[in-house]
Design a protein around this motif. Structure first.
Motif, PDB file in Angstrom:
ATOM      1  N   UNK A   1       0.866  -0.963   0.139  1.00 53.54           N
ATOM      2  CA  UNK A   1      -0.009   0.080  -0.048  1.00 53.54           C
ATOM      3  C   UNK A   1       0.924   1.240   0.119  1.00 53.54           C
ATOM      4  N   UNK A   2       0.576   2.200  -0.803  1.00 49.53           N
ATOM      5  CA  UNK A   2       1.336   3.622  -0.915  1.00 49.53           C
ATOM      6  C   UNK A   2       1.214   4.426   0.400  1.00 49.53           C
ATOM      7  N   UNK A   3       2.190   4.963   0.795  1.00 45.36           N
ATOM      8  CA  UNK A   3       2.058   5.796   2.187  1.00 45.36           C
ATOM      9  C   UNK A   3       1.262   6.884   1.496  1.00 45.36           C
ATOM     10  N   UNK A   4       0.369   7.225   2.606  1.00 44.35           N
ATOM     11  CA  UNK A   4      -0.389   8.733   2.770  1.00 44.35           C
ATOM     12  C   UNK A   4       0.583  10.060   2.481  1.00 44.35           C
ATOM     13  N   UNK A   5      -0.178  11.181   2.142  1.00 47.89           N
ATOM     14  CA  UNK A   5       0.568  11.976   1.908  1.00 47.89           C
ATOM     15  C   UNK A   5       0.163  13.017   3.429  1.00 47.89           C
ATOM     16  N   UNK A  27       6.889   6.520   7.722  1.00 54.09           N
ATOM     17  CA  UNK A  27       6.207   6.131   6.706  1.00 54.09           C
ATOM     18  C   UNK A  27       5.519   6.900   5.699  1.00 54.09           C
ATOM     19  N   UNK A  28       5.260   7.993   5.915  1.00 56.02           N
ATOM     20  CA  UNK A  28       4.525   9.037   5.142  1.00 56.02           C
ATOM     21  C   UNK A  28       5.242   9.551   4.063  1.00 56.02           C
ATOM     22  N   UNK A  29       4.584  10.004   2.823  1.00 55.47           N
ATOM     23  CA  UNK A  29       5.357  10.752   1.881  1.00 55.47           C
ATOM     24  C   UNK A  29       5.037  12.281   2.279  1.00 55.47           C
ATOM     25  N   UNK A  30       6.174  12.977   2.547  1.00 56.11           N
ATOM     26  CA  UNK A  30       5.823  14.271   2.968  1.00 56.11           C
ATOM     27  C   UNK A  30       6.052  15.455   1.868  1.00 56.11           C
ATOM     28  N   UNK A  31       5.103  16.233   1.455  1.00 54.87           N
ATOM     29  CA  UNK A  31       5.258  17.373   0.617  1.00 54.87           C
ATOM     30  C   UNK A  31       5.866  18.411   1.514  1.00 54.87           C
ATOM     31  N   UNK A  32       7.136  18.813   1.513  1.00 54.04           N
ATOM     32  CA  UNK A  32       7.801  19.725   2.378  1.00 54.04           C
ATOM     33  C   UNK A  32       7.682  20.973   1.618  1.00 54.04           C
ATOM     34  N   UNK A  33       7.134  22.114   2.257  1.00 55.47           N
ATOM     35  CA  UNK A  33       7.108  23.350   1.434  1.00 55.47           C
ATOM     36  C   UNK A  33       8.268  24.151   1.870  1.00 55.47           C
ATOM     37  N   UNK A  34       9.060  24.738   0.685  1.00 55.08           N
ATOM     38  CA  UNK A  34      10.247  25.466   1.120  1.00 55.08           C
ATOM     39  C   UNK A  34      10.019  26.551  -0.006  1.00 55.08           C
ATOM     40  N   UNK A  35      10.662  27.707   0.320  1.00 63.90           N
ATOM     41  CA  UNK A  35      10.703  28.906  -0.588  1.00 63.90           C
ATOM     42  C   UNK A  35      11.807  29.071  -1.610  1.00 63.90           C
ATOM     43  N   UNK A  36      12.875  28.343  -1.551  1.00 67.50           N
ATOM     44  CA  UNK A  36      13.804  28.520  -2.420  1.00 67.50           C
ATOM     45  C   UNK A  36      14.513  27.102  -2.810  1.00 67.50           C
ATOM     46  N   UNK A  47      11.257  10.007   1.059  1.00 64.25           N
ATOM     47  CA  UNK A  47       9.878  10.344   1.707  1.00 64.25           C
ATOM     48  C   UNK A  47       9.645  11.753   1.921  1.00 64.25           C
ATOM     49  N   UNK A  48      10.400  12.507   1.640  1.00 62.78           N
ATOM     50  CA  UNK A  48      10.469  13.921   1.625  1.00 62.78           C
ATOM     51  C   UNK A  48      10.701  14.703   0.152  1.00 62.78           C
ATOM     52  N   UNK A 237       0.098  14.298  14.627  1.00 60.25           N
ATOM     53  CA  UNK A 237      -0.621  14.161  13.188  1.00 60.25           C
ATOM     54  C   UNK A 237      -0.972  12.728  13.150  1.00 60.25           C
ATOM     55  N   UNK A 238      -0.310  11.719  14.312  1.00 56.47           N
ATOM     56  CA  UNK A 238      -0.648  10.387  13.900  1.00 56.47           C
ATOM     57  C   UNK A 238      -1.561   9.715  15.052  1.00 56.47           C
ATOM     58  N   UNK A 239      -1.708  10.238  16.323  1.00 61.30           N
ATOM     59  CA  UNK A 239      -2.565   9.517  17.330  1.00 61.30           C
ATOM     60  C   UNK A 239      -4.054   9.730  16.799  1.00 61.30           C
ATOM     61  N   UNK A 240      -4.683   8.485  16.997  1.00 63.64           N
ATOM     62  CA  UNK A 240      -5.845   8.221  16.558  1.00 63.64           C
ATOM     63  C   UNK A 240      -6.885   9.360  16.873  1.00 63.64           C
ATOM     64  N   UNK A 241      -6.757   9.602  18.271  1.00 66.98           N
ATOM     65  CA  UNK A 241      -7.703  10.461  18.982  1.00 66.98           C
ATOM     66  C   UNK A 241      -6.862  11.462  19.768  1.00 66.98           C
ATOM     67  N   UNK A 242      -6.452  12.333  18.666  1.00 63.01           N
ATOM     68  CA  UNK A 242      -5.522  13.352  19.379  1.00 63.01           C
ATOM     69  C   UNK A 242      -6.468  14.473  20.311  1.00 63.01           C
ATOM     70  N   UNK A 243      -5.440  14.965  21.200  1.00 65.57           N
ATOM     71  CA  UNK A 243      -6.103  16.162  22.164  1.00 65.57           C
ATOM     72  C   UNK A 243      -6.223  17.455  20.966  1.00 65.57           C
ATOM     73  N   UNK A 244      -7.067  18.355  21.537  1.00 65.48           N
ATOM     74  CA  UNK A 244      -7.202  19.464  20.578  1.00 65.48           C
ATOM     75  C   UNK A 244      -6.090  20.443  20.697  1.00 65.48           C
TER      76      UNK A 244
END
Length: 277
Positions: A1-5, A27-36, A47-48, A237-244
């Motif tokens: 199974x492909x990793x989630x984004x 194990x995620x595929x991360x789209x990492x926002x950079x400016x340069x 993975x990044x 990001x990963x906890x199934x039921x995260x705190x607010x």
């Protein structure tokens, strides 16, 4: 199974870069926002995937949304981490600086969130907004920065109540002192702005600006590493039921607790004492 984004904005350095690496390690595929381009070369790894992203430029936000929409993998989370620190007394900080702080630290996050919400609704993912302890307690000279962070906290609460019934969770992360370049840049900017004050403003505020710079440098030096902060972000990001809300660092937990417990005037005295006032 492909990793989630996962999308992480502000991933050139510091907590953003560390969070991107940590999430890729998990194990995620991360789209990492950079400016340069040079920042893209530095962050690119297994993975990044770097994407050129200035969150204040609509065409780059739209390009990110198109990149996500065109990917068959689900978008698990958006981590709104990009930010700047600009400190100055309310009287002396130029209006252009006020507007720029809010453009980056609030409106840019809203723009990215709006653009990616369709994908998050499809995947029932989550939004993780990186706020600050400054989103709970506003120190002197932090009017613009804390104002934008207070607003981000309010927007996060509103958004959470809007989209929780649709299956999308919203989490706020509130860092205290973290050993990144942001504080160093913030001190340099504060000094540059202080040099532009009128003589009367300098007489009123120069000592305060230096006391805040000293406190900021001390808090950063004794703070957590970016990697330790990234582990808290990854938990949000990963906890199934995260705190607010999650705090990062003992100082953040302590300050937010004081803010809930103490009357305003008492908290004012505590802050003044820590500034040597």
């Amino acid at each position: 199974m492909q990793p989630a984004l996962i999308v992480v904005t502000g991933a050139s350095t510091g907590m953003g870069a560390a969070a991107a690496r940590e999430l890729a390690r998990q194990g995620f595929h991360v789209l990492a926002g950079v400016r340069r381009d040079r920042d893209a070369d530095a962050i690119r790894s297994d993975g990044v995937e770097p994407v050129i992203l200035d969150i204040t430029r609509s065409e780059q936000v739209e390009a990110l949304a198109a990149r996500v929409a065109g990917d068959p993998r689900p978008l698990h989370a958006l981590v709104n981490n990009a930010g700047i620190q600009v400190n100055g007394p309310v009287e002396a900080l130029p209006m252009a600086q006020w507007r720029w702080v809010f453009e980056v630290n609030l409106f840019g996050h809203i723009a990215v969130t709006q653009a990616l919400l369709p994908a998050l609704l499809r995947s029932q993912g989550r939004v993780v907004n990186i706020s600050s302890v400054g989103g709970r307690v506003a120190l002197p000279t932090y009017g613009a920065y804390a104002g934008a962070k207070f607003a981000l906290e309010a927007v996060s609460d509103s958004l959470r109540r809007e989209i929780a019934p649709l299956g999308v969770q919203v989490v706020v992360v509130e860092p205290g002192g973290v050993r990144t370049e942001m504080a160093t840049r913030g001190i340099a900017t504060a000094n540059q702005l202080a040099a532009q004050m009128t003589p009367a403003q300098e007489e009123r505020y120069s000592g305060l600006v230096q006391a805040i710079n000293t406190l900021m440098a001390s808090g950063t030096a004794s703070g957590l590493t970016a990697d330790a902060a990234a582990r808290v972000i990854a938990k949000a990001v990963t906890t199934r039921r995260p705190r607010t809300r999650y705090t990062i660092g003992r100082d953040a937990a302590w300050i937010t607790r004081l803010a809930r417990m103490l009357p305003d005037r008492t908290l004012d005295r505590v802050i003044a004492a820590n500034l040597g006032g």
